[in-house]
Design an enzyme around this catalytic site. Structure first.
Site, short mmCIF file in Angstrom:
data_model
loop_
_atom_site.label_atom_id
_atom_site.label_comp_id
_atom_site.label_asym_id
_atom_site.label_seq_id
_atom_site.Cartn_x
_atom_site.Cartn_y
_atom_site.Cartn_z
N GLN A 177 79.40 -56.17 83.90
CA GLN A 177 80.34 -55.06 84.03
C GLN A 177 81.60 -55.49 84.77
O GLN A 177 82.71 -55.10 84.41
CB GLN A 177 79.69 -53.88 84.76
CG GLN A 177 78.77 -53.04 83.89
CD GLN A 177 78.34 -51.78 84.60
OE1 GLN A 177 78.19 -51.73 85.81
NE2 GLN A 177 78.14 -50.72 83.84
N ARG A 230 76.16 -43.99 98.14
CA ARG A 230 77.59 -44.33 98.08
C ARG A 230 78.48 -43.10 98.30
O ARG A 230 78.20 -42.03 97.81
CB ARG A 230 77.91 -44.99 96.75
CG ARG A 230 77.33 -46.38 96.61
CD ARG A 230 77.57 -46.97 95.25
NE ARG A 230 76.83 -46.25 94.22
CZ ARG A 230 76.82 -46.60 92.93
NH1 ARG A 230 77.52 -47.65 92.54
NH2 ARG A 230 76.12 -45.90 92.06
N ARG A 261 88.46 -49.02 87.87
CA ARG A 261 87.01 -49.10 88.03
C ARG A 261 86.67 -49.15 89.51
O ARG A 261 87.29 -49.90 90.27
CB ARG A 261 86.42 -50.32 87.33
CG ARG A 261 84.91 -50.46 87.63
CD ARG A 261 84.17 -51.36 86.68
NE ARG A 261 82.78 -51.53 87.08
CZ ARG A 261 81.81 -50.62 86.87
NH1 ARG A 261 82.10 -49.48 86.25
NH2 ARG A 261 80.58 -50.84 87.27
N ASP A 302 71.05 -42.79 96.04
CA ASP A 302 72.39 -43.36 95.94
C ASP A 302 73.16 -42.93 97.18
O ASP A 302 73.48 -41.74 97.34
CB ASP A 302 73.10 -42.89 94.67
CG ASP A 302 74.37 -43.66 94.38
OD1 ASP A 302 75.00 -44.16 95.33
OD2 ASP A 302 74.76 -43.75 93.20
N THR A 351 64.16 -47.85 89.99
CA THR A 351 65.10 -48.17 91.06
C THR A 351 65.30 -47.00 92.03
O THR A 351 65.46 -47.20 93.23
CB THR A 351 66.45 -48.63 90.47
OG1 THR A 351 67.36 -48.92 91.51
CG2 THR A 351 67.06 -47.58 89.55
N CYS A 394 77.69 -56.34 94.39
CA CYS A 394 76.32 -56.69 94.03
C CYS A 394 76.22 -58.21 94.12
O CYS A 394 76.56 -58.92 93.17
CB CYS A 394 75.98 -56.21 92.62
SG CYS A 394 74.32 -56.69 92.07
N CYS A 418 70.09 -56.49 86.76
CA CYS A 418 71.05 -55.39 86.69
C CYS A 418 72.13 -55.76 85.68
O CYS A 418 72.06 -56.80 85.03
CB CYS A 418 71.65 -55.10 88.06
SG CYS A 418 72.65 -56.46 88.72
N HIS A 453 83.92 -50.58 91.55
CA HIS A 453 82.80 -51.50 91.37
C HIS A 453 82.15 -51.77 92.71
O HIS A 453 82.78 -52.33 93.62
CB HIS A 453 83.28 -52.82 90.75
CG HIS A 453 82.16 -53.74 90.39
ND1 HIS A 453 81.56 -53.72 89.14
CD2 HIS A 453 81.52 -54.71 91.10
CE1 HIS A 453 80.61 -54.64 89.10
NE2 HIS A 453 80.54 -55.24 90.29
N SER A 489 83.80 -46.16 83.79
CA SER A 489 82.49 -45.98 84.42
C SER A 489 81.56 -45.21 83.51
O SER A 489 81.99 -44.32 82.77
CB SER A 489 82.64 -45.22 85.74
OG SER A 489 81.38 -44.97 86.34
#
Length: 211
Positions: free
Chosen positions: A77, A134, A56, A132, A120, A61, A72, A58, A155
């Site tokens: 998760q 990322r 994952r 986004d 969002t 957050c 969220c 991640h 995911s």
């Protein structure tokens, strides 16, 4: 495949993980030299990873992972991923990309705009920020440093799989996470389905069904 610099393991330490609901597991935490973005990302190695481990990515957050925010689904998760990966063997990459890469302060500014009715993604755009931001180059470096060339990705986000494949990491299968709905995150989850094609059951994401 992009010509990305090689990262190497920096340190590996055994840490017992304990969660508020009583779940406990031991993990190896791995740090790295040479990550492309210079951030302090972390690999959490769980169980006995096989030739095609469960992985994952991640994104950090603080509000969800640490404070248990119900706006969220990040905290649930993370908790789910640790147990599922430990059961099969694999790695959780904890990536320092708060707020889909825009940072903590900007994320909270976006929350204020969401309180005014924006979703969002619209809130990020209203702040002049990417929906986004990322980038998973460092994640690909970390996986290679751990000797992982192919994986199953835990995911709901198709972009993560696409970026990893573009970076030369084999993604055999994308495994969806659970659905963690609250009265406060339904609009957030619906936006992820409608805007970025997350694999979540859109028909179930209604405020009537939020618990």
């Amino acid at each position: 495949m992009p010509d990305t610099p090689v990262a190497t393991p920096r340190a590996r330490v055994r840490v017992p993980l304990r969660f508020p609901d009583g779940y406990a597991v031991d993990a190896d935490l791995v740090t790295f030299h040479g990550l492309a973005d210079g951030r302090e990302h972390l690999a959490v190695v769980l169980g006995d990873p096989g030739p095609v481990p469960l992985v994952r990515l991640h994104s950090e957050c603080l509000t969800g992972d640490v404070f248990g925010s119900a706006r969220c689904d990040c905290g649930p998760q993370l908790r789910e991923a640790v147990e599922r990966i430990a059961g099969r063997g694999g790695v959780l990459l904890y990536l320092r990309q708060e707020g889909r890469g825009i940072g903590l302060y900007n994320k909270l500014d976006a929350y204020a705009l969401q309180d005014q009715g924006l979703d969002t993604y619209e809130a990020n755009a209203a702040l002049g920020l990417p929906e986004d931001a990322r980038d998973y180059t460092a994640a690909a470096q970390m996986l290679r440093a751990l000797g992982i060339e192919e994986l199953d990705l835990l995911s709901n986000n198709p972009d993560k799989a696409e970026q990893l494949r573009t970076l030369g990491v084999g993604v055999r299968e994308r495994v969806p996470t659970g659905v963690f709905t609250t009265a406060h995150n339904v609009r957030y989850l619906r936006a992820k389905v409608l805007q970025t094609q997350h694999t979540l059951p859109l028909g179930e994401l209604t405020e009537r069904n939020a618990g």
